[in-house]
Design a protein around this motif. Sequence first.
Motif, short mmCIF file in Angstrom:
data_model
loop_
_atom_site.label_atom_id
_atom_site.label_comp_id
_atom_site.label_asym_id
_atom_site.label_seq_id
_atom_site.Cartn_x
_atom_site.Cartn_y
_atom_site.Cartn_z
N ARG A 192 0.84 -1.21 0.00
CA ARG A 192 0.00 0.00 0.00
C ARG A 192 0.87 1.25 0.00
O ARG A 192 0.63 2.19 -0.77
CB ARG A 192 -0.91 -0.01 1.23
CG ARG A 192 -1.74 1.25 1.41
CD ARG A 192 -2.60 1.14 2.66
NE ARG A 192 -3.39 2.34 2.86
CZ ARG A 192 -2.96 3.41 3.50
NH1 ARG A 192 -1.71 3.42 3.99
NH2 ARG A 192 -3.72 4.47 3.64
N ASN A 197 2.53 1.79 -3.44
CA ASN A 197 1.61 2.29 -4.46
C ASN A 197 1.22 3.74 -4.21
O ASN A 197 1.06 4.53 -5.15
CB ASN A 197 0.37 1.40 -4.53
CG ASN A 197 0.62 0.11 -5.25
OD1 ASN A 197 0.96 0.10 -6.44
ND2 ASN A 197 0.49 -1.01 -4.56
N GLU A 201 1.76 6.83 -6.77
CA GLU A 201 0.67 7.74 -7.14
C GLU A 201 1.03 9.18 -6.82
O GLU A 201 0.75 10.10 -7.60
CB GLU A 201 -0.61 7.33 -6.40
CG GLU A 201 -1.79 8.22 -6.76
CD GLU A 201 -2.96 8.04 -5.81
OE1 GLU A 201 -4.10 8.22 -6.23
OE2 GLU A 201 -2.71 7.73 -4.62
#
Length: 485
Positions: A366, A369, A373
């Motif tokens: 998590r 990512n 982003e």
Amino acid sequence: MMNARLAATLALPLVLGGCVSATEYAAKNAGFSSVEAKTAEATGKQTVWVQNQQQARVVSDRVKTLIAKKITDVETAVQVALLNNKGLQAAYADLGDSAADAWQSTMLVNPTVAIGFNGIGAPGIEAFRSVEGIIASNILALATRQRDIAIADTRFRQAQLNAALQTLQLAADTRRAWINAVAAWETVAQLNQAQAAADAASELAQKLGETGAMTKGSQAREHVFYAELAGQAAKARLEARLAKEELTRLMGLWGSDIDYQIPNRLPPLPKGLIKLDLIEAEALQRRVDLQMAKLDLEATAKSYKLTEATRYVTDLELLTGFETEREKEDGEVETETTGQAELEFVIPIFDSGKARMRKAELAYMRAANLLAEKAVNVRSEARSAYQAYRANYDIAGHYRNNVVPLRTKIEEESLLTYNAMITNAFELLADTRDKVNSILLAVNAKRDFWLAKANLAPAIYGGGAGAASRETEVAAAAESGGGGH
């Protein structure tokens, strides 16, 4: 001067320091000096962490000095906010809390001591047949101490970056609030001028109507123009007061301090633009929120390794102690002391640690990512901020150099032909109305440019550039549909 200052500001790096010692964690202003220095590089302003009454008095006196006169420039408003905003002080308190946690992680776990007495007979020292003493130490805590310290230090550096980010956020919000408030009062000033002219035209129409030189329909057009402008001016005054209140909240002012004044006209457009050809690279290097995401990934990775190291053994204690026995035989007391050692741990029969490992793995994925982003968004926000800056400069210049002069010329020619009785009053009224709308659109375009310029630094350093850009786009869309105030 403002262009040179901003260009110099954008050229400075913003990277907070690495690990600190336990002594620095224990300091009263732990970690704040780095936050103060780095935010000063990004904003050009000073911020303080108020922790006692003397500091509070010094800050209060400085704030009163800054707002004693009209806050003529946005830099003064930003400085007042960084000194006086209580929410920012709460963010700095969170930094101190994180420093205390990091300080706590450097300390060894206190051992547990147990003493027992066994015996029979009447109370008294002779009654005790044995005395036992045990000292329990958490071996697992000792074995993982360095990793715990590393994780706490990473979280502390995150707290530093978060304090810096909130400082930058407040500076950017205050800058935008000052621009919006001044632009709102400029709109009020323009509407007041238009209303004065419309008032004179309405009175003239009434007198011409009394002599029969103007029809009732033409009189009504003059009167309704004045009435509509009066409504627009009242709405604009309300919006200006509300905009100033937002600025007041950000600066943390109350009581008699809210009577400060601001200009009723934004500065003119600068002669040139700041060139930021490498704005994407600068944003990737200096954005505070991106650095926070990197630290979050680092902390998650360290936590994952710690979970992996303690997958099977979650609790391991060493118990050491002694036992002293005493016996009394034939009037003689014999004492015997023996040592003891025990190892206590949990047997992983039912819980093998797979669930905890899975959760740690997912947390790492998590964080990875989210970091990816964030990197994509940072580059996009930087490009958007610079595009908005360049485009709004051209748009504001177009209104200033072309639209408003043409509308003024049309109104002047219409007035000449009206005086010569070539055109009627309705055509003159329509030209005057169009000029007023063009002037209001020019004010809004100039405001959008200064907002776009204010969003350059947040796009590079952090502070809410994306949200501000969306607000500007929504406002511009609303104004284009409604034709101004």
